[in-house]
Write an enzyme that holds these catalytic residues in place. Sequence first.
Site, mmCIF file in Angstrom:
data_model
loop_
_atom_site.group_PDB
_atom_site.id
_atom_site.type_symbol
_atom_site.label_atom_id
_atom_site.label_comp_id
_atom_site.label_asym_id
_atom_site.label_seq_id
_atom_site.Cartn_x
_atom_site.Cartn_y
_atom_site.Cartn_z
ATOM 1 N N GLU A 132 20.258 -42.052 -25.431
ATOM 2 C CA GLU A 132 19.284 -42.255 -24.349
ATOM 3 C C GLU A 132 19.715 -41.530 -23.079
ATOM 4 O O GLU A 132 18.890 -40.945 -22.374
ATOM 5 C CB GLU A 132 19.067 -43.748 -24.085
ATOM 6 C CG GLU A 132 18.511 -44.530 -25.268
ATOM 7 C CD GLU A 132 17.226 -43.978 -25.879
ATOM 8 O OE1 GLU A 132 16.496 -43.207 -25.228
ATOM 9 O OE2 GLU A 132 16.946 -44.314 -27.051
ATOM 10 N N HIS A 135 18.793 -37.934 -23.232
ATOM 11 C CA HIS A 135 17.414 -37.666 -22.803
ATOM 12 C C HIS A 135 17.340 -37.568 -21.278
ATOM 13 O O HIS A 135 16.651 -36.704 -20.737
ATOM 14 C CB HIS A 135 16.466 -38.771 -23.281
ATOM 15 C CG HIS A 135 16.173 -38.742 -24.739
ATOM 16 N ND1 HIS A 135 15.801 -37.600 -25.426
ATOM 17 C CD2 HIS A 135 16.190 -39.740 -25.668
ATOM 18 C CE1 HIS A 135 15.594 -37.890 -26.693
ATOM 19 N NE2 HIS A 135 15.836 -39.185 -26.873
#
Length: 179
Positions: A132, A135
Site C-alpha cells: 500500500e 502505491h
Amino acid sequence: MGINILWDPQAPGGIELPVVRMIAMILGKDPGLVEYPFLIDGYDRNRNQHDARKILDRLQDTLTRRYDIGGPLLLVTSRDLYVNGCDFVFGLARPACGVAVVSTARLGNDYYGRTPDDADLIDRTAKEGAHELGHLLGLDHCSDPECVMFRPRTLDELDRKRKMLCSTCREALASLETR
C-alpha cells in the site's frame, strides 16, 4: 518526505517494530511510527466489516489536515475491511491523498483455523503495508506474483509474494524518486 505508520491500538501489539523494519527493508526507506488520536469509522453492521474508503476519508480529513502530516501515512488496524464489490480487502491506498490502510484481520493464521504464528502475521502485515505504501509512492500493481506490488486476492497469493520489489518495480521507484 518521510513515511508515517499509525498503529491502531486494537491492532496486534508487539509486532509494530518488526513490521516497520521489514517495510524499511522492502522499500529502502525508513518509516516512522506516529501516534495521533483517531476514530475508526465506516462500520457496516450487516457485513460486520469496516468500509476501507470511509477509513481513508477520515484519515485524509482528520489526520493529514489537522496534524499536517508530511509524507505518506499508513494506518494498520485489526478491523476487517471491505470495499463495494469485494468480500474483503487486505488493504487500500488513496495515492492522490497520501493515505492507506492495512487490516490484520485476515492476515493471522487464527482467522483460517491455523496455528497462530507471529512470524506469519509480521511477514504478511509488512508485505501488505509495503504494497500500500508502494502505491502512495507512485507504484502500480505488478504482474510478477512474487513482487510485493502484486495484488493478492487470497492468503496463499500473499504468502507467495517475496519481501521485495521485483527489478522492474525497484527501477520504477528509483525513477520516481529522481523526479
